[in-house]
Design an enzyme around this catalytic site. Structure first.
Site, mmCIF file in Angstrom:
data_model
loop_
_atom_site.group_PDB
_atom_site.id
_atom_site.type_symbol
_atom_site.label_atom_id
_atom_site.label_comp_id
_atom_site.label_asym_id
_atom_site.label_seq_id
_atom_site.Cartn_x
_atom_site.Cartn_y
_atom_site.Cartn_z
ATOM 1 N N GLU A 127 62.322 51.126 151.673
ATOM 2 C CA GLU A 127 62.492 50.388 149.803
ATOM 3 C C GLU A 127 61.829 51.315 149.414
ATOM 4 O O GLU A 127 60.886 51.599 149.648
ATOM 5 C CB GLU A 127 62.408 49.214 149.025
ATOM 6 C CG GLU A 127 63.335 48.176 149.689
ATOM 7 C CD GLU A 127 64.484 48.002 149.629
ATOM 8 O OE1 GLU A 127 64.891 48.468 148.902
ATOM 9 O OE2 GLU A 127 64.986 47.635 150.716
ATOM 10 N N LYS A 158 58.895 35.645 157.263
ATOM 11 C CA LYS A 158 59.219 35.671 158.227
ATOM 12 C C LYS A 158 58.064 34.643 159.444
ATOM 13 O O LYS A 158 59.030 34.083 159.908
ATOM 14 C CB LYS A 158 59.833 37.027 158.863
ATOM 15 C CG LYS A 158 60.493 37.519 158.491
ATOM 16 C CD LYS A 158 60.765 39.292 158.811
ATOM 17 C CE LYS A 158 62.250 40.036 157.795
ATOM 18 N NZ LYS A 158 62.540 40.901 158.336
#
Ligand SMILES: NC(=O)c1ccc[n+]([C@@H]2O[C@H](COP(=O)([O-])OP(=O)(O)OC[C@H]3O[C@@H](n4cnc5c(N)ncnc54)[C@H](OP(=O)(O)O)[C@@H]3O)[C@@H](O)[C@H]2O)c1
Length: 429
Positions: A192, A207
């Protein structure tokens, strides 16, 4: 005539637009497997004009009013693919309260508020699935929850952030600097414009929170994960690790010791012979050690429209089957265990230390004394080029506790003539 299962999609971006594509491309197979036609009926978007072409292509009614989806009794599943915490959390909660099943790929939301959402789904006897939230296209959560249900998992090691793995591959294999590798990852669309969550290990930590819940049944908070990213990792450390027979990878590790677990994300030295060392570029992999199967590794694309949307559709198929069999309302992962965290003196590893020391006699002895006092011994010591005043010294320790390593680090930092540049865990082969 097949039963129609209508979906309301929230967000028509990269993954969102992949979902109707996969549903249409595999319509016949999905119909055979579920006995239903699964169709995206409506999509909630921020701006209709910019998404109209997609709506027309997939025959989806677009809306900017969330009520059009939440209050539609014909829509039985809401698929959230907007990302971020709000308004996703509010919309998912409202959907569950209204008795709609939910599929999401939102790891941030699940890591931070998963317990609350799972409880809400249970209360309303709804399904809540999120296979795509970890490692995109790799069916890792379902594998742990179903295929390894009879096994006792002792260690989960994951390369679960494609951006940083791409960057590290470029640094290791092509000697690119951290800055060059980041710029390239951004140009290729992996990173990003604000890469904080990737390079600082936060995305991987989200995660690992989800993976720990599946592997060990324990709910841990982000504050219980020790997180260190790859920001500023030096090419010197990358090159030294390579000379010593290791690749540096950003590893998410969740390890069981007795009844407790320790979860961390940090750059680690992975022996070149270890299966994780060969996972390069934007690929992801999860390596599992368990008492029954032994060692197994699950490898594949961790992101991308098609792989991620395929995981989302696998959740839709599971829900469709549950609806048909009248078995909805069960948890994606029903394994629960009291959350117990391992103490620092019970976390063991080999460690890599790189430090600058004065290029004078007696310095090795000083370092050996510090290590000896903390009960840490050398496995390998390498002295690298000196500018005549300071020398770079690399140490790989024998297996020691995290607590002992912290004592050594503290003592080195207190020695004004020494400068500790980096410490990293070293995985076993
Ligand atoms: N991309 C991947 O490979 C991947 C892999 C695994 C998991 N995921 C997860 O999947 C989810 C979606 O990711 P993505 O890559 O598809 O993101 P994306 O391309 O940015 O798509 C998100 C879409 O949601 C829309 N949206 C965001 N906030 C909204 C709001 N408040 N109201 C209405 N629409 C809103 C955006 O609209 P605008 O276009 O108007 O901004 C955009 O079209 C995220 O949770 C992500 O973490 C993605």
């Amino acid at each position: 005539m097949e039963e129609k299962l209508k979906i309301g999609l929230l967000g028509l971006g990269v993954v969102g637009s992949g979902v109707p594509e996969i549903l249409i491309a595999h319509q016949e197979k999905i119909r055979q497997v579920t006995g239903m036609d699964i169709v995206v009926d409506k999509a909630f978007v921020r701006e209709i004009e910019t998404k109209q072409a997609l709506g027309d292509a997939f025959n989806i009614q677009l809306t900017t009013s969330i009520e059009d989806i939440l209050d539609d009794p014909e829509i039985s599943i809401v698929v959230e693919l907007m990302g971020a915490i709000e308004p996703a959390k509010t919309y998912i909660s409202q959907a569950l309260e209204k008795g709609k099943h939910v599929v999401t790929a939102n790891k941030d939301l699940l890591a931070l508020h998963g317990g609350e959402l799972v409880a809400l789904a249970q209360k309303n006897k709804c399904d809540l699935y999120y296979e795509a939230s970890v490692a995109g296209g790799i069916p890792i959560l379902r594998t742990i929850a179903n295929s390894l249900a009879a096994d006792d998992i002792t260690n989960v090691l994951g390369i679960v952030n494609g951006t940083t793995n791409y960057m590290l591959t470029q640094m290791v294999s092509h000697s690119k600097s951290y800055e060059e590798a980041l710029r390239e990852a951004q140009e290729l669309g992996f990173a990003e414009s604000d890469p904080t969550n990737d390079v600082d290990g936060i995305d991987a930590a989200y995660k690992m929170v989800i993976l720990s819940q599946f592997a060990f049944g324990m709910n841990i908070g982000m504050e219980q994960v020790a997180v260190k990213g790859i920001r500023g990792l030096s090419l010197e450390d990358v090159a030294t690790a390579k000379q010593l027979g290791y690749e540096i990878k950003l590893i998410g590790a969740a390890k069981k010791a007795g009844n407790s677990i320790h979860v961390e994300v940090s750059p680690m030295l992975v022996p070149v012979k270890h299966p994780l060392a060969s996972v390069s570029n934007e690929f992801n992999a999860v390596f599992i050690e368990s008492s029954g199967v032994g060692e197994s590794m699950y490898y594949g694309p961790g992101a991308g429209a098609k792989p991620t949307a395929t995981s989302v559709v696998s959740d839709l198929i599971t829900i469709a089957k549950n609806i048909r069999l009248k078995t909805t309302g069960h948890m994606f992962n029903s394994y629960r265990h009291e959350t117990l965290l391992t103490e620092d003196n019970e976390i063991f590893s080999k460690y890599y230390l790189s430090l600058e020391v004065p290029d004078e006699r007696g310095q090795f002895l000083k370092l050996a004394e510090i290590m000896n006092q903390a009960d840490v011994s050398f496995d390998q010591v390498v002295q690298q080029k000196s500018d005549g005043k300071t020398a770079r010294v690399i140490v790989i320790t024998h297996t020691t506790s995290k607590k002992n390593l912290e004592t050594v680090s503290k003592k080195i930092n207190e020695t004004t003539s020494f400068s500790l540049e980096n410490t990293m865990k070293v995985l076993g082969e």
